[in-house]
Design an enzyme around this catalytic site. Structure first.
Site, mmCIF file in Angstrom:
data_model
loop_
_atom_site.group_PDB
_atom_site.id
_atom_site.type_symbol
_atom_site.label_atom_id
_atom_site.label_comp_id
_atom_site.label_asym_id
_atom_site.label_seq_id
_atom_site.Cartn_x
_atom_site.Cartn_y
_atom_site.Cartn_z
ATOM 1 N N LYS A 1 0.852 -1.205 0.000
ATOM 2 C CA LYS A 1 0.000 0.000 0.000
ATOM 3 C C LYS A 1 0.881 1.245 0.000
ATOM 4 O O LYS A 1 0.644 2.193 -0.748
ATOM 5 C CB LYS A 1 -0.876 0.003 1.242
ATOM 6 N N ASN A 2 1.922 1.238 0.830
ATOM 7 C CA ASN A 2 2.709 2.464 1.016
ATOM 8 C C ASN A 2 3.728 2.726 -0.082
ATOM 9 O O ASN A 2 4.392 3.757 -0.078
ATOM 10 C CB ASN A 2 3.386 2.449 2.397
ATOM 11 N N CYS B 1 -4.776 12.537 12.038
ATOM 12 C CA CYS B 1 -5.457 11.244 11.991
ATOM 13 C C CYS B 1 -5.326 10.674 13.398
ATOM 14 O O CYS B 1 -4.733 11.292 14.277
ATOM 15 C CB CYS B 1 -4.831 10.330 10.950
ATOM 16 N N ARG C 1 0.311 14.658 12.351
ATOM 17 C CA ARG C 1 0.800 14.426 10.983
ATOM 18 C C ARG C 1 1.082 15.732 10.228
ATOM 19 O O ARG C 1 0.476 16.028 9.212
ATOM 20 C CB ARG C 1 -0.191 13.559 10.201
ATOM 21 N N PRO C 2 1.972 16.585 10.750
ATOM 22 C CA PRO C 2 2.279 17.853 10.059
ATOM 23 C C PRO C 2 2.911 17.615 8.686
ATOM 24 O O PRO C 2 3.393 16.518 8.394
ATOM 25 C CB PRO C 2 3.280 18.524 10.997
ATOM 26 N N ASP D 1 5.081 0.803 11.883
ATOM 27 C CA ASP D 1 3.866 0.157 11.360
ATOM 28 C C ASP D 1 3.708 -1.274 11.840
ATOM 29 O O ASP D 1 2.672 -1.890 11.568
ATOM 30 C CB ASP D 1 3.849 0.185 9.826
ATOM 31 N N ARG E 1 -8.523 -0.509 4.994
ATOM 32 C CA ARG E 1 -7.713 0.549 4.352
ATOM 33 C C ARG E 1 -6.396 -0.022 3.851
ATOM 34 O O ARG E 1 -5.837 0.456 2.876
ATOM 35 C CB ARG E 1 -7.392 1.664 5.354
HETATM 36 C C1 EPZ Z 1 4.433 6.987 5.994
HETATM 37 O O1 EPZ Z 1 3.693 8.052 6.570
HETATM 38 C C2 EPZ Z 1 3.499 5.781 5.979
HETATM 39 N N1 EPZ Z 1 2.333 6.077 5.164
HETATM 40 C C3 EPZ Z 1 3.078 5.451 7.406
HETATM 41 O O2 EPZ Z 1 2.287 4.266 7.334
HETATM 42 C C4 EPZ Z 1 4.326 5.155 8.229
HETATM 43 O O3 EPZ Z 1 3.941 4.913 9.570
HETATM 44 C C5 EPZ Z 1 5.286 6.358 8.167
HETATM 45 O O4 EPZ Z 1 5.584 6.656 6.786
HETATM 46 C C6 EPZ Z 1 6.584 6.093 8.903
HETATM 47 O O5 EPZ Z 1 7.207 4.972 8.377
HETATM 48 C C7 EPZ Z 1 2.434 6.017 3.811
HETATM 49 O O6 EPZ Z 1 3.482 5.738 3.270
HETATM 50 C C8 EPZ Z 1 1.185 6.293 3.034
HETATM 51 P P1 EPZ Z 1 6.630 10.418 7.905
HETATM 52 P P2 EPZ Z 1 4.291 9.563 6.532
HETATM 53 O O7 EPZ Z 1 6.485 11.639 7.078
HETATM 54 O O8 EPZ Z 1 4.934 9.803 5.220
HETATM 55 C C9 EPZ Z 1 6.809 13.720 11.255
HETATM 56 C C10 EPZ Z 1 0.449 2.880 7.771
HETATM 57 O O9 EPZ Z 1 0.071 2.364 8.838
HETATM 58 N N2 EPZ Z 1 6.704 14.675 10.126
HETATM 59 O O10 EPZ Z 1 7.877 9.602 7.796
HETATM 60 O O11 EPZ Z 1 3.235 10.474 6.991
HETATM 61 C C11 EPZ Z 1 5.482 13.015 11.504
HETATM 62 O O12 EPZ Z 1 4.664 13.794 12.350
HETATM 63 C C12 EPZ Z 1 0.906 4.319 7.758
HETATM 64 O O13 EPZ Z 1 0.517 2.280 6.664
HETATM 65 C C13 EPZ Z 1 6.856 16.032 10.394
HETATM 66 O O14 EPZ Z 1 7.070 16.453 11.536
HETATM 67 O O15 EPZ Z 1 5.418 9.435 7.654
HETATM 68 C C14 EPZ Z 1 5.889 11.741 12.157
HETATM 69 O O16 EPZ Z 1 6.106 11.982 13.531
HETATM 70 C C15 EPZ Z 1 0.717 5.020 9.094
HETATM 71 N N3 EPZ Z 1 6.744 16.920 9.363
HETATM 72 C C16 EPZ Z 1 7.223 11.413 11.500
HETATM 73 O O17 EPZ Z 1 7.675 12.645 10.901
HETATM 74 C C17 EPZ Z 1 6.506 16.512 8.075
HETATM 75 O O18 EPZ Z 1 6.444 17.384 7.165
HETATM 76 C C18 EPZ Z 1 7.133 10.343 10.452
HETATM 77 O O19 EPZ Z 1 6.353 10.832 9.425
HETATM 78 C C19 EPZ Z 1 6.356 15.130 7.832
HETATM 79 C C20 EPZ Z 1 6.467 14.222 8.872
#
Ligand code: EPZ
Length: 418
Positions: free
Chosen positions: A22-23, A116, A121-122, A303, A395
């Site tokens: 999915k990701n 969410c 999720r900033p 995850d 999902r």
């Molecule tokens: C991806 O989310 C995945 N989703 C998530 O999977 C996964 O948990 C996550 O990566 C971490 O591996 C998809 O790929 C669709 P991040 P993403 O940006 O891209 C902070 C699932 O269960 N952050 O690496 O949103 C954020 O708040 C889902 O399949 C900022 O601060 O993850 C978090 O604490 C859930 N500013 C951390 O980074 C930003 O601009 C990780 O977020 C972006 C992120």
């Protein structure tokens, strides 16, 4: 809404082939916007989140033809560069259409994703770095409004290896003027799969699988015919299920290297796992307690945190897990405690006292991976456990009920009438 009724305890036994990731699929679908030529994706998983992204692309004018599990896209006639709130609010990863829209059309309007269940999720890392590439970004009325004369390649040191930001910026860079260097890039296999997809369309990207990506912008991208990698998180979920229930399970259709750290930790704790090229074979194991914490790849994946809490419930002794990535990712814990689990939360650490007797009780899904933990726990629970709001699990896990029934789990999906 649908619910699951699972009669436990039961062993998860047999052979399961995981679906495509999915990701990886979600950012790759956003990447379809980057080319006017036909693109085919093979074995696209039937998931709610994938369906939401499909709708977002269609609202923008992408023509999508589906034959079995193969999808063909025609983005030659984009009529809108806006991703509307009613779709984006249900699937935050939609923000990844912004990079491609700016890259190819020099503008994009995407609803702020909103938070969410697992956190705020900033998207500050996405936006700050798109601005460095020359995007003018305004946040108004709940939307990100962005435009540019032309994106420029620049040096982008990320202050956190964000998966989504790395993907968004990589897609912005493939058609930008000059070279973009993304430092501290996320290393997740799904990021590399997106890079390989873009390279198959003629993008110039080096440093794949490393923390420094070099992208040289090109004039345009051609079409491609691409197959996405297997879902390592789905594979890890089934591995936990087999270990929790004492099953003998062959999990295939993914690259075990993508779970190197996880498999190493499990084996060190006594798990009997044979690792092949595109499968693992899990045998009944006597496990020792685990002590883990989540980190960006190649560390332990957030995850799989919820699923491992469920696994730890079945291991004698005290296990610990600390969640370092998201601020609110323990909503499965109160539900598991309803079954009789002994889990204590201290800040971002969960302390699990294993082998507490588990008795059926109605429980409720709160988010995607928490739902998976509840389903696995129900397989180790005495009696008929009713799991409500399973739309969360739909999902991200294709045909999860069918796959579990095929593995011997007495699971029934019912509509609860509201
Ligand atoms: C991806 O989310 C995945 N989703 C998530 O999977 C996964 O948990 C996550 O990566 C971490 O591996 C998809 O790929 C669709 P991040 P993403 O940006 O891209 C902070 C699932 O269960 N952050 O690496 O949103 C954020 O708040 C889902 O399949 C900022 O601060 O993850 C978090 O604490 C859930 N500013 C951390 O980074 C930003 O601009 C990780 O977020 C972006 C992120």
């Amino acid at each position: 809404m649908d619910k699951f009724i699972i009669q436990g305890p039961v062993k998860i036994n047999g052979t399961v082939e995981v679906s495509k990731a999915k990701n990886a699929c979600l950012p790759i679908l956003a990447g379809v916007l980057l080319s006017a030529k036909p693109i085919t994706l093979r074995k696209v998983p039937k998931l709610r989140d994938i369906n939401t992204m499909k709708k977002i692309l269609e609202v923008m004018g992408v023509k999508i033809t589906i034959e079995g599990d193969d999808w063909t896209f025609d983005a030659s006639n984009i009529t809108s560069t806006e991703a509307p709130y009613e779709l984006v609010k249900t699937m935050r990863a939609s923000i990844c259409v912004l990079g491609p829209l700016l890259a190819r059309f020099n503008k994009g309007k995407v609803s702020l994703p909103g938070g969410c269940a697992i956190g705020t999720r900033p998207i500050d890392i996405h936006l700050a770095n798109l601005e460095k590439m020359g995007a003018n970004i305004k946040i108004e009325a709940g939307y990100v409004n962005a435009d540019t004369s032309k994106l420029k390649g620049v040096h982008l040191p990320l202050n956190f290896p964000s998966v989504g930001a790395t993907e968004n910026l990589m897609m912005a860079a493939v058609l930008a003027e000059g070279e973009t260097v993304i430092e501290n890039a996320a290393l997740e296999p799904e990021v590399s799969d997106l890079a390989n997809f873009l390279i198959s369309m003629g993008a110039k990207i080096t440093g794949v699988d490393t923390q420094t990506l070099h992208i040289t912008g090109v004039k345009e991208l051609h079409g491609t015919d691409y197959t996405i990698i297997g879902d390592r998180i789905e594979a890890g979920t089934f591995i936990c299920g087999a270990l929790m229930t004492g099953g003998d399970l062959l999990v295939k259709g993914f690259n075990p290297k993508h779970l190197d750290f996880v498999i190493d930790k499990l084996k060190a704790a006594g798990a009997q796992i044979e690792v092949g090229k595109d499968f693992v074979h899990v045998k009944p194991s006597k496990m020792k307690p685990l002590k883990l914490e989540t980190h960006p790849y190649p560390g332990f994946p957030t995850d799989l945190q919820a699923q491992f809490v469920a696994l730890m419930m079945t291991i004698e002794g005290y296990s610990l897990i600390t969640e370092n990535i998201f601020e609110n990712r323990y909503m499965h814990v109160p539900e598991l405690i309803r079954l009789g689990a002994q889990i204590e939360l201290k800040g971002s650490t969960a302390i699990i006292t294993g082998q507490a007797p588990l008795k059926a009780a109605p429980i409720m899904c709160t988010d995607l991976r928490a739902s998976a933990a509840l389903v696995l726990a129900a397989c180790c629970t005495e009696g008929k456990t009713e799991i409500q709001r399973v739309y969360h699990i739909d999902r991200g896990y294709e045909r999860i009920d069918q796959k579990l029934v095929d593995l011997g789990v007495p699971l029934e999906r019912r509509n609860d009438g509201n």
